[in-house]
Design an enzyme around this catalytic site. Structure first.
Site: not given
Length: 332
Positions: A11, A39, A48, A110, A134, A138, A200-201
């Site tokens: 995303f 896309f 990898d 994050s 997670y 991180k 917001y992305v």
């Protein structure tokens, strides 16, 4: 500038590539990912991040690396994969960069490194209790990068810690919340004055571009949150306005919501099924999640959209004029 993006088929990576490709004379891009890109497959190579030999080969000739590759879903098994990919991937990326003389890195971390219910932590708040694998992985990846910089002072390493990211085509937590509100399946538990940090992305990829262009020296860490934060009492009327739909705003007491959550916990235990409602989700819904973003504001960066505009754009795309054939990103 030649930029290698690792793990950019998802995303955020897709939106970042889309933004950078608007300036083809300025940026030459390559995406390295385990999965093809929906896309931008023409610039994507299957690779990898946990394979040192592959990374050594694939990072030849680049000026900067953007590291997005991560295990981030809640149901990753075995849990060792979080550390293999998130921490091991950082170690292998840094070594491959050194082999190829690449000295600039932008890393997606994050706010999960802070854990839950911390009092508006800024970047200098040392994480002590990340609440899941997670967040822990991180934080460990950040520590690897910071230690590396101690012996590579001529490098530029920029760490970005985004809060929960939402936007068009994403099927994450914010989308699920908006869908519940829009579908009339939403119950307001608690007073509704708790703040929820969001990003917001379109804004976060703009900030990454800003870092690529402007933050070119030293070791830097930034929390990213679109400010000001929005309360649940502000979010529901916004959804109602954009959708032109009356949405009841009845409030249920916190204790009642938790009782309902425990009932769903028991049902999940008996049936062995994962349910959309649980006591943990009720608790997280009613919690305030705020993080300090003063450092980003101090850089002079100007987000292209307000938080309300980002939410409105997402609602328009997903619910007002939904694309039935649109490619969806389940999570990021």
């Amino acid at each position: 500038m030649k930029i290698a993006l690792i793990g950019a088929s998802g995303f955020v990576g897709t939106r970042l590539i889309d933004l950078l490709k608007n300036e083809p004379a300025k940026y030459e891009l390559k995406n390295i990912d385990l999965l093809p890109s929906h896309f931008f497959n023409e610039i994507t190579t299957i690779g990898d991040v946990t394979d040192q030999e592959q990374m050594n080969q694939m990072l030849k000739g680049f000026d900067l690396v953007v590291l997005l590759a991560a295990q981030h879903r809640d149901d990753v098994s075995p849990t060792s994969l979080y550390y293999d990919v998130n921490v091991g991937g950082m170690e292998k990326t840094l070594k491959a960069m050194e082999v190829n003389g690449v000295k600039r890195l932008v890393f997606f971390s994050s706010v999960a490194v802070f854990g839950l219910n911390k009092p508006n932590p800024a970047e200098d708040y040392e994480p002590k209790e990340p609440f899941n694998h997670y967040g822990k992985s991180k934080w460990q990846a950040e520590q690897v990068a910071e230690k590396w910089f101690e012996t590579h002072k001529d490098w530029n390493i920029d760490i970005i810690r985004p809060t929960v990211i939402f936007g068009e085509r994403n099927r994450g937590n914010v989308y699920n919340l908006l869908k519940q509100i829009a579908g009339g399946k939403f119950l307001m538990v608690g007073k509704g004055d708790n703040c929820k940090s969001m990003a917001y992305v379109g804004n976060i990829v703009a900030f990454v571009k800003y870092m690529i262009d402007e933050v070119t020296e030293g070791y830097n860490v930034f929390n990213y949150i679109d400010k000001p934060d929005m309360t649940m009492n502000e979010l529901v009327p916004l959804v109602s306005k954009v959708l032109n739909k009356h949405i009841p705003s009845v409030h249920f007491p916190y204790w009642l919501g938790m009782c309902g959550g425990y009932c769903f916990d028991a049902l999940a235990f008996v049936t062995g099924k994962k349910l959309a409602i649980s006591s943990v989700r009720v608790k997280k819904f009613c919690a305030t999640t705020q993080f300090c973003a003063d450092k980003v504001l101090a850089t002079g960066f100007k987000a292209p959209y307000t938080l309300a505009e980002g939410l409105s754009r997402t609602l328009e795309f997903e619910f007002v004029h939904p694309r039935t054939d649109a490619i969806e990103f389940v999570s990021e």
